[in-house]
Each structure stands twice: as structure tokens, then as C-alpha cells.
Design a protein around this motif. Structure first.
Motif, PDB file in Angstrom:
ATOM      1  N   LYS A  13      10.185   2.923 106.038  1.00 58.01           N
ATOM      2  CA  LYS A  13      10.049   1.487 105.742  1.00 58.01           C
ATOM      3  C   LYS A  13       8.891   1.250 104.770  1.00 58.01           C
ATOM      4  N   THR A  14       7.758   1.910 105.032  1.00 56.26           N
ATOM      5  CA  THR A  14       6.593   1.780 104.146  1.00 56.26           C
ATOM      6  C   THR A  14       6.943   2.232 102.731  1.00 56.26           C
ATOM      7  N   LEU A  15       7.653   3.346 102.629  1.00 54.46           N
ATOM      8  CA  LEU A  15       8.044   3.867 101.308  1.00 54.46           C
ATOM      9  C   LEU A  15       9.024   2.934 100.600  1.00 54.46           C
ATOM     10  N   PHE A  16      10.014   2.431 101.338  1.00 51.61           N
ATOM     11  CA  PHE A  16      10.997   1.515 100.735  1.00 51.61           C
ATOM     12  C   PHE A  16      10.312   0.245 100.220  1.00 51.61           C
ATOM     13  N   VAL A  17       9.333  -0.234 100.985  1.00 53.98           N
ATOM     14  CA  VAL A  17       8.593  -1.434 100.572  1.00 53.98           C
ATOM     15  C   VAL A  17       7.777  -1.146  99.309  1.00 53.98           C
ATOM     16  N   GLN A  18       7.113   0.019  99.286  1.00 51.71           N
ATOM     17  CA  GLN A  18       6.231   0.368  98.158  1.00 51.71           C
ATOM     18  C   GLN A  18       7.001   0.747  96.899  1.00 51.71           C
ATOM     19  N   LYS A  19       8.056   1.578  97.065  1.00 51.10           N
ATOM     20  CA  LYS A  19       8.728   2.169  95.911  1.00 51.10           C
ATOM     21  C   LYS A  19      10.097   1.571  95.603  1.00 51.10           C
ATOM     22  N   GLY A  20      10.654   0.835  96.561  1.00 55.81           N
ATOM     23  CA  GLY A  20      12.019   0.345  96.404  1.00 55.81           C
ATOM     24  C   GLY A  20      13.005   1.326  97.013  1.00 55.81           C
ATOM     25  N   TYR A  21      14.251   0.911  97.116  1.00 54.55           N
ATOM     26  CA  TYR A  21      15.265   1.762  97.759  1.00 54.55           C
ATOM     27  C   TYR A  21      15.624   2.968  96.897  1.00 54.55           C
ATOM     28  N   LYS A  22      15.966   2.715  95.633  1.00 60.57           N
ATOM     29  CA  LYS A  22      16.451   3.801  94.768  1.00 60.57           C
ATOM     30  C   LYS A  22      15.389   4.855  94.505  1.00 60.57           C
ATOM     31  N   SER A  23      14.142   4.422  94.357  1.00 65.52           N
ATOM     32  CA  SER A  23      13.070   5.363  93.998  1.00 65.52           C
ATOM     33  C   SER A  23      12.525   6.148  95.190  1.00 65.52           C
ATOM     34  N   THR A  24      12.963   5.814  96.387  1.00 62.22           N
ATOM     35  CA  THR A  24      12.529   6.570  97.568  1.00 62.22           C
ATOM     36  C   THR A  24      13.573   7.640  97.865  1.00 62.22           C
ATOM     37  N   SER A  25      13.135   8.883  97.891  1.00 65.78           N
ATOM     38  CA  SER A  25      14.060   9.987  98.167  1.00 65.78           C
ATOM     39  C   SER A  25      13.839  10.519  99.580  1.00 65.78           C
ATOM     40  N   ILE A  26      14.805  11.272 100.060  1.00 72.40           N
ATOM     41  CA  ILE A  26      14.646  11.931 101.375  1.00 72.40           C
ATOM     42  C   ILE A  26      13.427  12.852 101.327  1.00 72.40           C
ATOM     43  N   GLU A  27      13.192  13.487 100.169  1.00 71.52           N
ATOM     44  CA  GLU A  27      12.028  14.370 100.024  1.00 71.52           C
ATOM     45  C   GLU A  27      10.720  13.595 100.234  1.00 71.52           C
ATOM     46  N   ASP A  28      10.675  12.355  99.721  1.00 70.09           N
ATOM     47  CA  ASP A  28       9.496  11.499  99.926  1.00 70.09           C
ATOM     48  C   ASP A  28       9.273  11.254 101.419  1.00 70.09           C
ATOM     49  N   ILE A  29      10.366  11.011 102.126  1.00 69.73           N
ATOM     50  CA  ILE A  29      10.279  10.723 103.568  1.00 69.73           C
ATOM     51  C   ILE A  29       9.856  11.982 104.327  1.00 69.73           C
ATOM     52  N   VAL A  30      10.381  13.137 103.903  1.00 67.56           N
ATOM     53  CA  VAL A  30       9.973  14.428 104.498  1.00 67.56           C
ATOM     54  C   VAL A  30       8.466  14.615 104.342  1.00 67.56           C
ATOM     55  N   GLU A  31       7.986  14.373 103.126  1.00 69.17           N
ATOM     56  CA  GLU A  31       6.560  14.550 102.833  1.00 69.17           C
ATOM     57  C   GLU A  31       5.695  13.575 103.644  1.00 69.17           C
ATOM     58  N   ALA A  32       6.154  12.342 103.774  1.00 70.59           N
ATOM     59  CA  ALA A  32       5.365  11.315 104.474  1.00 70.59           C
ATOM     60  C   ALA A  32       5.328  11.532 105.987  1.00 70.59           C
ATOM     61  N   THR A  33       6.380  12.146 106.530  1.00 70.98           N
ATOM     62  CA  THR A  33       6.471  12.276 107.994  1.00 70.98           C
ATOM     63  C   THR A  33       6.145  13.677 108.508  1.00 70.98           C
TER      64      THR A  33
END
Length: 199
Positions: free
Chosen positions: A20-40
Motif C-alpha cells: 500500500k505504501t509503495l502504491f501510494v508513493q509510486k503509483g500502481y504501474k510503477s510498483t513491481s512485485i520486486e519492489d514489494i519483495v525488497e520492501a517486505t
């Protein structure tokens, strides 16, 4: 719920909150699963175990948003004496809650994205159906208490939902006060029409 299930739920919540934090910051398209992996710190497999896809994860967040909206509505619905007041109160809550919601921009990107799998399309259809049922209940209340004239509830619910969806898109760049004014006017037109009864 046993310990393993609790840990699984905690992981799911942690992934959802970070996404949710990533989607808010970067938008839907610019957030990748890799970003979520890295953040979590969770593996890609673990994320897919809980959500199946990035779309599934985003829809989970939309479902949470819907639940929060409904809870807030249920808390205040009894404050409105008439169905007309409820509709106008609903319009006000939409402006205040939805237009200012941190996920609004990402949601616009998501729902305007043409590439959707069948299961995502089904979940979106389910979301729309929930809205239509909500509208039907409200309109039926107005008919039952004599505020609205008798009519077929289903098409009226569709018209109301179409109005809401259009307003949501058209009021994105308005201030809260301007959006509230527009929503109130639109709901007034829905309730009373624009025809002059004397002509």
C-alpha cells in the motif's frame, strides 16, 4: 486460529501494508512485485501464495478500503432521518473519503489498465455488484417510506452508480468544497430531475 495461521495472517498484513505504501508513493504501474519483495523481505513465492498476483494484492487493498468505507457509513447512517438525507450524506462521505484517499491515484491507474486476467475481471464485477446492491437497498428504502415514487429499483441503482463513477472521474482536480457542491447538485438532479413540472 492456530499459531501457523496467525503467522500467515501477520505476513499477509505486513505485505499488504508495505505494498500500500509503495502504491501510494509510486503509483500502481510503477510498483513491481520486486519492489514489494525488497520492501517486505518476503520471497516472491510467499507474496504469490497470499495474493496470486500484483492485481490480486491491489484488489485486496481495494476490498479493505471498501470495508473501511462501509464501517464509517454504518456508524453514521442512523444520523440521517430520510433516504434523501442518506444519499446526500453518502455523497459527502464519497468526496471526503474517496477523493482524498491515498490509494485514489493508484486505483485510477489500476481500473483504467486494459490488461486484466479473468479472475481480476470477476473480482471487479463483484465489487460493482456490491455497489449496485448497496444502491438498490437505499433506493428501495426511499420507495418504501414514500419519499420516492415506485419504479424498477435495478436500473435506478445502475444510473446512480454510473453517476457516482462519472463524478469520481470528473472531480479529481476540484477542491473538496467544489467537489461537494458538484456531488450535491448531481444527487439533487438524480432525485428531482431537471424537467420543469409546470411545462
Amino acid at each position: 486460529m492456530n499459531k501457523k495461521q496467525m503467522q500467515s495472517e501477520q505476513t499477509k498484513k505486513r505485505v499488504a501494508d508495505a505494498a500500500k505504501t509503495l502504491f501510494v508513493q509510486k503509483g500502481y504501474k510503477s510498483t513491481s512485485i520486486e519492489d514489494i519483495v525488497e520492501a517486505t523481505g518476503s520471497s516472491k513465492g510467499n507474496i504469490y501464495y497470499h495474493f496470486k498476483s500484483k492485481e490480486g494484492l491491489f484488489l485486496y487493498l481495494v476490498d479493505e478500503w471498501e470495508r473501511e468505507w462501509e464501517e464509517k457509513w454504518m456508524e453514521k447512517e442512523s444520523l440521517y432521518k430520510t433516504t434523501t438525507e442518506k444519499l446526500l450524506g453518502m455523497a459527502e462521505q464519497m468526496v471526503i473519503e474517496d477523493l482524498n484517499h491515498p490509494l485514489t491515484k493508484a486505483a485510477d491507474e489500476f481500473f483504467n489498465n486494459e490488461e486484466k486476467t479473468n479472475d481480476v475481471e470477476e473480482r471487479i464485477a463483484g465489487l460493482v455488484n456490491r455497489h449496485l446492491k448497496f444502491n438498490q437497498v437505499l433506493i428501495q428504502q426511499g420507495m418504501d417510506n414514500g419519499e420516492f415514487k415506485g419504479a424498477d429499483v435495478e436500473p435506478l441503482a445502475v444510473i446512480l452508480e454510473s453517476l457516482i463513477m462519472g463524478l469520481s472521474q470528473m472531480s479529481r482536480k476540484l477542491s473538496t468544497a467544489e467537489a461537494l457542491k458538484l456531488y450535491r447538485l448531481a444527487f439533487g438532479v438524480f432525485l428531482h430531475g431537471v424537467a420543469n413540472p409546470s411545462r
